[in-house]
Design a protein around this motif. Structure first.
Motif, short mmCIF file in Angstrom:
data_model
loop_
_atom_site.label_atom_id
_atom_site.label_comp_id
_atom_site.label_asym_id
_atom_site.label_seq_id
_atom_site.Cartn_x
_atom_site.Cartn_y
_atom_site.Cartn_z
N HIS A 154 0.84 -1.20 0.00
CA HIS A 154 0.00 0.00 0.00
C HIS A 154 0.88 1.25 0.00
N GLY A 155 2.11 1.10 -0.56
CA GLY A 155 3.16 2.09 -0.39
C GLY A 155 2.88 3.50 -0.79
N SER A 156 2.57 3.78 -2.04
CA SER A 156 2.73 5.13 -2.55
C SER A 156 1.81 6.15 -1.90
N GLY A 157 0.60 5.79 -1.55
CA GLY A 157 -0.36 6.76 -1.06
C GLY A 157 0.09 7.54 0.15
N SER A 158 0.78 6.89 1.08
CA SER A 158 1.18 7.53 2.32
C SER A 158 2.50 8.26 2.21
N TYR A 159 3.24 8.05 1.14
CA TYR A 159 4.60 8.55 1.07
C TYR A 159 4.77 9.74 0.14
N ILE A 160 3.92 9.89 -0.85
CA ILE A 160 4.07 10.97 -1.83
C ILE A 160 3.17 12.14 -1.44
N PRO A 161 3.71 13.40 -1.38
CA PRO A 161 2.85 14.55 -1.10
C PRO A 161 1.70 14.64 -2.11
N HIS A 162 0.50 14.95 -1.63
CA HIS A 162 -0.68 14.99 -2.50
C HIS A 162 -0.64 16.17 -3.47
N ASN A 163 0.10 17.22 -3.10
CA ASN A 163 0.24 18.37 -3.98
C ASN A 163 1.70 18.50 -4.39
N ARG A 164 2.03 18.15 -5.64
CA ARG A 164 3.42 18.13 -6.07
C ARG A 164 4.03 19.55 -6.07
N ASN A 165 3.20 20.58 -6.26
CA ASN A 165 3.73 21.95 -6.24
C ASN A 165 4.35 22.29 -4.89
N SER A 166 3.80 21.72 -3.83
CA SER A 166 4.35 21.98 -2.51
C SER A 166 5.78 21.47 -2.40
N LEU A 167 6.06 20.37 -3.08
CA LEU A 167 7.41 19.82 -3.05
C LEU A 167 8.39 20.74 -3.77
N TYR A 168 7.97 21.30 -4.92
CA TYR A 168 8.85 22.22 -5.65
C TYR A 168 9.11 23.50 -4.84
N ILE A 169 8.10 24.00 -4.16
CA ILE A 169 8.28 25.18 -3.32
C ILE A 169 9.28 24.88 -2.20
N LEU A 170 9.14 23.70 -1.60
CA LEU A 170 10.04 23.30 -0.53
C LEU A 170 11.48 23.21 -1.02
N LEU A 171 11.68 22.61 -2.18
CA LEU A 171 13.02 22.49 -2.74
C LEU A 171 13.62 23.87 -3.05
N GLY A 172 12.78 24.79 -3.52
CA GLY A 172 13.26 26.14 -3.81
C GLY A 172 13.74 26.86 -2.55
N VAL A 173 13.01 26.68 -1.46
CA VAL A 173 13.42 27.28 -0.19
C VAL A 173 14.76 26.70 0.26
N TYR A 174 14.88 25.38 0.18
CA TYR A 174 16.12 24.72 0.59
C TYR A 174 17.31 25.18 -0.25
N LEU A 175 17.13 25.29 -1.57
CA LEU A 175 18.22 25.71 -2.44
C LEU A 175 18.65 27.14 -2.13
N GLY A 176 17.70 28.02 -1.87
CA GLY A 176 18.03 29.40 -1.52
C GLY A 176 18.85 29.48 -0.25
N LEU A 177 18.51 28.69 0.75
CA LEU A 177 19.26 28.67 2.00
C LEU A 177 20.70 28.21 1.77
N GLN A 178 20.87 27.20 0.93
CA GLN A 178 22.21 26.67 0.69
C GLN A 178 23.10 27.66 -0.04
N LEU A 179 22.56 28.33 -1.03
CA LEU A 179 23.35 29.32 -1.76
C LEU A 179 23.73 30.50 -0.86
N PHE A 180 22.85 30.87 0.05
CA PHE A 180 23.15 31.94 0.99
C PHE A 180 24.32 31.56 1.90
N SER A 181 24.32 30.32 2.38
CA SER A 181 25.39 29.89 3.30
C SER A 181 26.74 29.83 2.59
N VAL A 182 26.73 29.39 1.33
CA VAL A 182 27.99 29.37 0.56
C VAL A 182 28.55 30.78 0.44
#
Length: 463
Positions: free
Chosen positions: A195-223
């Motif tokens: 019953h794997g995929s339903g519980s593991y994948i975010p229901h809104n894929r756009n939320s994942l892209y927003i999250l990745l964008g935030v993470y990338l911005g933080l990393q570039l700032f620290s560099v």
């Protein structure tokens, strides 16, 4: 303006915390958001497998010749590339991104610890810290502060993850997996989880892209922060077996000296005896960030709750990062080792006995708190132990710690999804017992040696 050790301590720890915040947030989600074909754990296996080779051949080379600052920056850049690869997940992007990201795991931890060590060993410090450093020793409290601040990254990373993913979740979707917990927790086996995929994948894929964008911005700032505002710290004299400093003039000599120095250190008796506890720490981290988040959190609560549960992990991780330094200073390292070993065994036994139900789901938060407590203690006390044992070769000591931790995490991520969780937990119990036993032998041997030298000095003086 007078530049102090405290200023550069804050710059290195704040910048590293920001960068690792993004990396840890991504790490916690890898085994869940890329569960198809085990892509997430395959990515982590590659990251740590390549990191293992870099830790053995490249990390000591860079630390001894490039310095802690630029080695740290190079590793942080590797983490940024790994985050970028997750925008378009697939074998063609994730695998190359994981290879480059391995620089982060190999370089960041060793370089950060070495920078702090060199900062307080070699730099004239403020009057406030003069007494603590007058005899050339690094106060346990500084490493406690370093890891205490750094480990808050788990809190920030997972609060960001929870806020973004849960904020985009439809209120009509339940947090729980239709009441089917038979293959969750210690019963989790990837091969039998249908019953794997339903519980593991975010229901809104756009939320994942927003999250990745935030993470990338933080990393570039620290560099950028470290490139422009961090001053290189003086280096300690890393040495090869014949006692000469590592200062080769050609690439081949550099590589040869680096490999010889690393091999000499890794095969020293004290380092061999310390290896099991270092290996256990890396093995535990791979478990916490892959199997635990997937089998105990995503499987029972849903992937949107991973951030909240691991934020609890981060709170206790950070608190114990501070507390471990003070505890070792007040009670001594042997007491800390014994108590933490017994604590971990109790935690793993409780996880083996745990039966997930709606009424008992809050135990997942308790398990996360206990794992975070162990993480905060072990990394701090291992670093303090290495400094006490290998003061004359810190570059090699921290590179050796990075090597064994990365090896353990590589093994752990390869096992994730391929070995049933019950077996993995039993292996954790066995490894922590072996690790504490090895430390006990090392400490006993060194105390006996100091006692013998003291008695010999007294005898010579008496004569």
């Amino acid at each position: 303006m007078v530049q102090t050790a405290t200023k550069y301590f804050l710059i290195v720890v704040i910048g590293t915390t920001i960068n690792v915040t993004a990396y840890v947030g991504l790490l916690d989600l890898q085994s869940s958001i890329h569960i198809s074909h085990n892509l997430g754990t395959t990515s982590l296996s590659i990251t740590y497998g390549c990191g293992l080779l870099l830790s053995l051949f490249v990390t000591p080379l860079l630390l001894c010749n490039l310095g802690a600052k630029w080695t740290l920056i190079l590793g942080e850049f590797g983490f940024s590339v790994l985050t970028l690869a997750n925008f378009y997940p697939g074998y063609a992007t994730i695998i190359p991104g994981s290879i480059v990201g391995s620089m982060g795991e190999s370089f960041v931890w060793a370089a950060g610890q070495l920078y702090i060590a060199n900062l307080f060993l070699n730099r004239p410090v403020d009057n406030e810290h003069a007494d603590a450093n007058s005899n050339g020793e690094i106060p346990d409290l500084w490493f406690g502060r370093f890891f205490g601040i750094l480990k808050t990254c788990v809190i920030w990373a997972n609060l960001i993850s929870y806020g973004v993913l849960y904020g985009f979740k439809s209120s009509s979707i339940s947090n729980f997996t239709n009441g089917n917990y038979s293959n969750c927790a210690s019963n989790f086996c990837y091969a039998t989880t249908k019953h794997g995929s339903g519980s593991y994948i975010p229901h809104n894929r756009n939320s994942l892209y927003i999250l990745l964008g935030v993470y990338l911005g933080l990393q570039l700032f620290s560099v950028g922060l470290h490139v422009f505002y961090l001053e290189p710290a003086e280096r300690s004299a890393a040495r090869i077996p014949n006692g000469t400093a590592v200062a080769p003039t050609s690439i081949l000599n550099i590589i040869s000296s680096s490999v010889k120095s690393t091999a000499y250190h890794l095969t020293s008796t004290d380092q061999i005896l310390m290896t099991p506890i270092i290996f256990y720490y890396g093995f535990m981290i791979s478990y916490s960030f892959s199997d635990f988040t997937r089998a105990f959190v995503s499987c029972t609560l849903g992937v949107e709750e991973v951030g909240l549960v691991m934020a609890v992990y981060g709170v206790f991780n950070a608190i114990m990062g501070f507390g471990a330094g003070k505890a070792s200073h007040m009670c001594g390292l042997p007491i800390v080792y014994i108590v933490t070993c017994l604590f971990d065994i109790g935690n793993y036994v409780a996880q083996l006995l745990f039966r997930p139900e709606v009424a008992t789901r809050y135990w997942v938060f308790a398990f996360a708190a206990m794992l975070g407590t162990s993480d905060g203690i072990w990394q701090t006390v291992i670093s303090i132990t290495e400094i006490g044992y290998f003061r004359d070769r810190l570059e090699l000591a921290f590179a050796g710690v990075a090597f064994w931790q990365v090896l353990a995490m590589t093994v752990g991520f390869i096992m994730s999804g391929r070995v049933c969780l019950r077996i993995r937990i039993i292996l954790l119990i066995s490894t922590v017992v072996l690790g504490c036993f090895g430390y006990g032998i090392t400490e006993t041997k060194r105390r006996n040696s100091r006692k013998y030298l003291s008695e010999e000095n007294e005898r010579i003086l008496a004569n």
